[in-house]
Design a protein around this motif. Structure first.
Motif, mmCIF file in Angstrom:
data_model
loop_
_atom_site.group_PDB
_atom_site.id
_atom_site.type_symbol
_atom_site.label_atom_id
_atom_site.label_comp_id
_atom_site.label_asym_id
_atom_site.label_seq_id
_atom_site.Cartn_x
_atom_site.Cartn_y
_atom_site.Cartn_z
ATOM 1 N N VAL A 135 1.044 -0.998 -0.268
ATOM 2 C CA VAL A 135 -0.437 -0.141 -0.119
ATOM 3 C C VAL A 135 0.687 1.454 0.040
ATOM 4 C CG1 VAL A 135 -1.440 1.592 1.568
ATOM 5 C CG2 VAL A 135 -2.068 -1.133 1.101
ATOM 6 N N LYS A 136 1.915 1.033 0.898
ATOM 7 C CA LYS A 136 2.597 2.640 0.390
ATOM 8 C C LYS A 136 3.496 2.528 -0.651
ATOM 9 C CE LYS A 136 2.803 4.350 5.123
ATOM 10 N NZ LYS A 136 1.997 5.667 4.856
ATOM 11 N N GLU A 137 3.739 1.353 -0.965
ATOM 12 C CA GLU A 137 3.914 1.795 -2.637
ATOM 13 C C GLU A 137 3.428 2.434 -3.567
ATOM 14 O OE1 GLU A 137 5.535 -2.017 -3.636
ATOM 15 O OE2 GLU A 137 6.674 -2.364 -1.787
ATOM 16 N N ILE A 138 2.182 1.841 -3.442
ATOM 17 C CA ILE A 138 0.990 2.173 -4.972
ATOM 18 C C ILE A 138 0.003 3.071 -4.334
ATOM 19 C CG2 ILE A 138 0.850 0.109 -5.369
ATOM 20 C CD1 ILE A 138 -2.119 1.364 -3.684
ATOM 21 N N ALA A 139 0.310 4.343 -3.176
ATOM 22 C CA ALA A 139 -0.754 4.927 -2.610
ATOM 23 C C ALA A 139 0.787 5.824 -1.416
ATOM 24 C CB ALA A 139 -1.498 4.210 -2.160
ATOM 25 N N PRO A 140 1.657 6.113 -1.547
ATOM 26 C CA PRO A 140 1.997 6.836 -0.379
ATOM 27 C C PRO A 140 1.379 8.032 0.484
ATOM 28 C CG PRO A 140 3.154 7.284 -2.807
ATOM 29 C CD PRO A 140 2.381 6.224 -2.892
ATOM 30 N N ASP A 141 0.542 8.902 -0.300
ATOM 31 C CA ASP A 141 -0.004 9.455 0.159
ATOM 32 C C ASP A 141 -1.230 9.119 0.842
ATOM 33 O OD1 ASP A 141 2.178 10.987 -0.135
ATOM 34 O OD2 ASP A 141 1.322 11.919 -2.089
ATOM 35 N N GLY A 142 -1.388 7.602 1.214
ATOM 36 C CA GLY A 142 -2.737 7.523 1.020
ATOM 37 C C GLY A 142 -4.311 6.807 -0.195
ATOM 38 N N ILE A 143 -4.408 5.973 -0.318
ATOM 39 C CA ILE A 143 -5.620 5.268 -1.573
ATOM 40 C C ILE A 143 -6.839 6.174 -1.505
ATOM 41 C CG2 ILE A 143 -7.528 3.533 -1.354
ATOM 42 C CD1 ILE A 143 -5.921 1.512 0.060
ATOM 43 N N ASP A 144 -7.127 6.804 -0.258
ATOM 44 C CA ASP A 144 -7.533 8.420 -0.514
ATOM 45 C C ASP A 144 -7.638 9.306 -1.477
ATOM 46 O OD1 ASP A 144 -10.184 7.031 0.867
ATOM 47 O OD2 ASP A 144 -9.363 8.281 2.576
ATOM 48 N N HIS A 145 -6.208 9.312 -0.851
ATOM 49 C CA HIS A 145 -5.860 10.873 -2.219
ATOM 50 C C HIS A 145 -5.777 10.276 -3.889
ATOM 51 C CE1 HIS A 145 -2.688 13.742 -3.195
ATOM 52 N NE2 HIS A 145 -2.698 12.986 -3.634
ATOM 53 N N GLU A 146 -5.263 8.776 -3.609
ATOM 54 C CA GLU A 146 -5.930 8.400 -5.013
ATOM 55 C C GLU A 146 -7.030 8.381 -5.425
ATOM 56 O OE1 GLU A 146 -3.207 8.017 -7.297
ATOM 57 O OE2 GLU A 146 -1.483 8.556 -4.774
#
Length: 220
Positions: A135-146
């Motif tokens: 999760v940190k790799e694909i959404a370092p700023d968080g899933i909600d951010h993406e």
């Protein structure tokens, strides 16, 4: 004008991208949420999204029932009633966990029907996946951010509960007007949107957000 790509034929899709943009002057491309038994986050489709990212393209997804589930899970229940919006959620998660939203930052992504299941499953997905290293790799700023930087159109997603969920999750700048015509009258979608928003928010959904994505249309 959205050009249809012949996925899962990757080489054919690359050729069509070149023709669509360089010859036809297309405004974007249209894809289905799955290609038989595979979803768009599969690594074999990476060259297609690399090229679309290079061109800063608009990529619009419309859902379709996958081969595994089309007409098989619930006999007598039409795919468009339930299976179709579920597949929007599958496509979004497929691209998210493949890192496509992070890597291909110059693509403008649009998903149908007020995001299908996305506004409902986003929090659940983020909470239950928070301890997975990927999760940190694909959404370092968080899933909600993406997920909240994607665009969602309102075709047959104009109902008050749909709109409440979508607008509680994404900023108004990410919402586009859609109709699902000819399956539903355009007027139903218009009336639903008017009941959900007004003023500057209504104008943004009506055309303002689309003009930002497609400046040619604003000029016209």
């Amino acid at each position: 004008l959205f050009a249809a790509l012949p996925m899962p034929d990757v080489e054919g899709s690359l050729a069509e991208i070149e023709h669509a943009f360089d010859v036809l002057g297309a405004d974007g491309v249209g894809l289905m949420t799955n290609f038989g038994d595979k979803w768009p986050g599969e690594s074999e489709y990476r060259p297609v999204f690399e090229e679309l990212n290079r061109r800063k393209a608009v990529v619009y997804f419309h859902p379709v029932a996958p081969a595994c589930c089309a007409g098989q899970l619930l006999p007598g229940i039409q795919e468009s009633w339930a299976e179709v919006p579920f597949d929007t959620g599958r496509a979004v998660l497929s691209l998210l966990f493949a890192g496509a939203f992070l890597e291909f930052r110059d693509i403008k992504w649009i998903f149908s029907h007020s995001g299908g299941t996305v506004p409902v499953i986003a929090c659940r997905t983020g909470a239950l996946s928070r301890h997975f290293p990927k999760v940190k790799e694909i959404a370092p700023d968080g899933i909600d951010h993406e997920l909240t930087r994607l665009h969602y159109e309102t075709a047959n997603g104009y109902h008050a509960p749909n709109m409440a969920a979508l607008l509680a999750y994404v900023p108004i700048t990410q919402v586009l007007f859609g109709t699902d015509y000819p399956y539903l009258p355009v007027g139903l979608n218009v009336e639903g949107i008017i009941q959900a928003v007004s003023g500057a928010d209504l104008e943004a959904i009506r055309c303002g957000n689309a003009h930002r994505i497609f400046p040619r249309l604003a000029a016209d």
